[in-house]
Structures are given as C-alpha cells and as structure tokens.
Design a protein around this motif. Sequence first.
Motif: not given
Lengths: 260, 287
Positions: A76, A80, A112-114, B164, B167, B170-171, B174, B204-209
């Motif tokens: 999964e 992502i 970024t996904v961590d 967006n 995106s 989608n994330i 999941r 964790a998904a990070h969306f900067p700026n």
Amino acid sequence: MFSGELSEVKMVHNVLKSIAIKEFAVLRPMKEGLKITVDEMRCIEASAYLPCNIFSAYAIDNEDIIFKVNLKILTEILNIFGEDDHTSLKLSYKSAGSPLFLIMNHEEENITVDCEIRTVNIDDFENPSLAEECNMNKIVMNANIFGELLNRLDSPAEEVQITFSPSHPYFKLKTTGLVGESEVCINKNSDSVTMYQCNEKTKSIYTFSNIRHVIKVLHHADKVAISTGESGLLGLQLVINCDDNQMYVEFYITSQYQTD
Amino acid sequence: MQFRALIVDNAAMKDFLNVVLSLSKFSKTCVLRLTSTKIYFIVSEEENGPRQPLVWCELPINYYFREYNIVGVSSSYNEIYLELSTVLLARSCTVIKQDIISFKIKLTHKETPCLTLEMEMAAGDIATRQCVHDIPVEVISRKYWESYEEPHFTDFHVSIQMPNLKSVRNIVERMKSMSHTLTVSANKDGKLNLSINTSTVKLAAHFPNLNVNSFVEGNVTNCSNEEIKSNSVSSTIDIKKFIMFLSGMQLNNCQAVCNIVQGKMVKLYMEQPGALLLQIFLTEMTI
C-alpha cells in the motif's frame, strides 16, 4: 545494516502485490539483492527477487539480515501516490528489531512521505534449496502463452494435473471438475517454447487455486520456467523486465499426492 | 410556500449530482435551505441537543438555475427549510447521468409535502420521455431555523492553504486502508502533515511551502513538547469523513483551506468561485 534506493517503484509495487498471498512476508536483504518471500502452510511459497542492480544505491553490512513485515502495508505504501509515476524510494533497516524505514518522494508535487513499518524478528527460518528439488523436467516458455493455457482451463475446477512426457503430448495441463474435464497441451517444438527437457514422464496433481496465484505475475512477466522433480514439487520461475534490468519471481507449489 | 427551479445546463446538472452524491455518503439526511439567492445543504450531527454542523454547502442560484422562483414562509422570512433523505435524493438525481434536457425541482403537496424532480430525457430512438420522482420532505417550522445557522468559528489556531487535492486524495485513500484516524497538523512555516499511527505502521506525508493565512502563536494548550518545539497545531479526525468529499467531487481546480483547532477540530473550506462553497467540520476523534 541495510539501505537501498529505488526509482522504479511502480513495477516493484506490481510485483509485490502479485505475490501477496499472505499478510506477512519475510525480507532478506543479501549482497546480491533483496528477496521477499511469502509462504502459505508450506503448500505454496512465493518469492520476489530484486537484484541489487535495479537499485540506484544498495548497501548492506551483514550477511544474515532477515525479518518479517506486513506485506499488505508495504505494498500500500509503495502505491501511496497512486498512478503517478514520479516517485523515488529510500529503504533502510538499522538494526535487528528496529522498524523498516521508507522515505518516498514525489518530485513534481514536492511531497515527501516517511514511514516506519514494524518488523518482527525471525528465529527459525528454514531455507531448504527448493530449486534443487525441481531438477528433473523443465519447460521454458513465453509467459503470456502460459497465462493463455491457464485461462483456457475450466476455472472452477479444484485440481489441476500437470504432465511432462518425453513424447507427445509433451507438456499437458488437465483439470477434472464438476462440469467435466478440460485439457491443454503445448508441443515442445512450439515457437513459444524456448526449452524443453524431459527424461522421465512425471504426473502430479496440484490445487488449482495455488497455481492460479501465478496468473497475476504472468501479466508482468516475459518468460516462465516450469520445473518439477521426483517429489512432485512444482517450481515456477518468472522473469520480469524492468527498464534494462530484470526482476524475478518464483513460486514453489507442493503436489497433492503422487499418482501412479 | 412555493418553490420551483429549473436546470438546463449540463455542467450544472453534473455538479449538482456530485454534490448530492457526496452528501449521501456523508449522512442519511440533510436540511435543504432555500433562499432567493442561494440554496444550502446542511448536515448536522444526528444526536439530540445542540446541533453540531458537519457539512455546510452553498450553491449560488445563478450558476445552477435557468429559472428560480421562491415564495417563503412570509414576506419578512422569504426562505424555506426542508429536511429530506440524502439517499433518496441521490438515487433520484442519478437519472441525470443519462441524457437529460431539463431538470426541474418543485415543492409539491402530494399525500405529504414532497420535493418533486421532473427530468426530461433526450429523444433517442423513442419519443421524449419524462421521469418524475417524488421525495417526501419535512418542512421545518420557523422556530427551529436558528439550529441551522451558518457556523462561525474564528478561533482556529492555524489556517493553511491545502495542496493539490488530487494528491491528497490519493495519499489519504491509501492511509484509509491502514488506519481509521488521521492526524492533520500544520506549522507556521507553511508545512502541512497528514499522518497515521498504528501498532504496525507510522506514516506521514509532508506538504511544504503552503500559504499560511493565519497562525496563533503561543495560545496552544494541551499539546506535547514535540509540538511546541516544531510550533505546529494538530488534530486527529475520522479518516473516512476527511476524504468523503475529496473522492466524490471534481474539486481539482478549487481553492481549499484547512483550519485546525489544536486537539479539537479540523475545518476544510473549499470554494469553486461562483459555483460552490463547501465547509466540512471534522471534530477530534476520541479513541
């Protein structure tokens, strides 16, 4: 202990998804590459092998790294970003018992996904060389043709019999189900068969649903090698082309019982 | 009380259908408020007591309707409030997916008060057909109107632009397969984080700026040391409700803002200028 970087995430995702017959998988990073194995009740074992050359960076400092992760979650996460294919992946595993770290980057969107996936240590991992057991008869053919053969069989049937013989009809698949029998053969001289080796006739019966797990992988594969040995163990090796490199998937399936 | 409206534009019909379909996923019933300039769909919490709004959706009349007539309960209160089943409404509106020439919505009195939908189908091989659906409604009397006022919250700790939405969708799709809750956090440097944390996986998904519209410094209580250090505000909410609207609607070119009250609530504000304004209130999940 182990780290790797990948840019071809989509194919790896497809391959892992197609071997996900169980929730947990054993990961074995080795010098030559990363091997991911799933087995079900010792009746079927599926492995994906990602040689180190498909990684853009690959480092390992210990030979015997082995741990279990939840494969469903791993696949999964590889997916992502959905269908978007501008993804890069970094994998790392620091020490025994630590989680598997993944960092994924979507370059276009700057996301970024961590992630940390919990790992489970394995104490008793038996690793018999199944390949050696399948040393008697062997056929290598185009993967799409083998997929076609499987699709032509009566799909609700529970069992499939696989016969190798030195003379006609050579390689034969046969099912016996409620509605009747279905049978497909391929001649060793077919254009789709690259190699055929049979010294002695073998005939074994397998659970059809186990064999059908292979179909998902066949969509991505180029060639398939099917081999068997004295014990009736069936080995299927598939080659998957991924840019200029190759990945491999193998299945080992035990026969139900040996017929006369 | 009278109400009659007509949609002929195909794009407007599709948008209307999308709104109704998303609402039906969110709640079984909703309140439809009709005024002379806008129509509103309001979903509140189903429990008794003071009603907490969950969804507040405004559709401007002039974008959707070719004709629109309303006579409200009185000349000083020229509005109508109706409670109806979102499921029935959605089911009837799916007829729009076929080739429809006109879509008429009327308030009628059959055995009970009904919202009557009349859909004129395009003439195909057979003659033009008309399809009529009656949806029973309950008219909400004037004294209860105040329960459905637009919620005004001003005490958000952070208000940040959303990335967006495709995106995000989608994330979070999941993530939904791995967790029931989603932690939304944002800091004053314009970074939005969406994360899940279960016994098997931390993700964790990070969306900067991103643009930060406002950030309240120092007012944040009851947060962990880590949050104080990173100067971020967070709230944990129901993941399914978070993406319900993102997945149903074509919101790709809309302006979206995420507002967070530390440990209490997330408000998503989405606006497609001139066509739609949507506010979703997601309260903290207590596990």
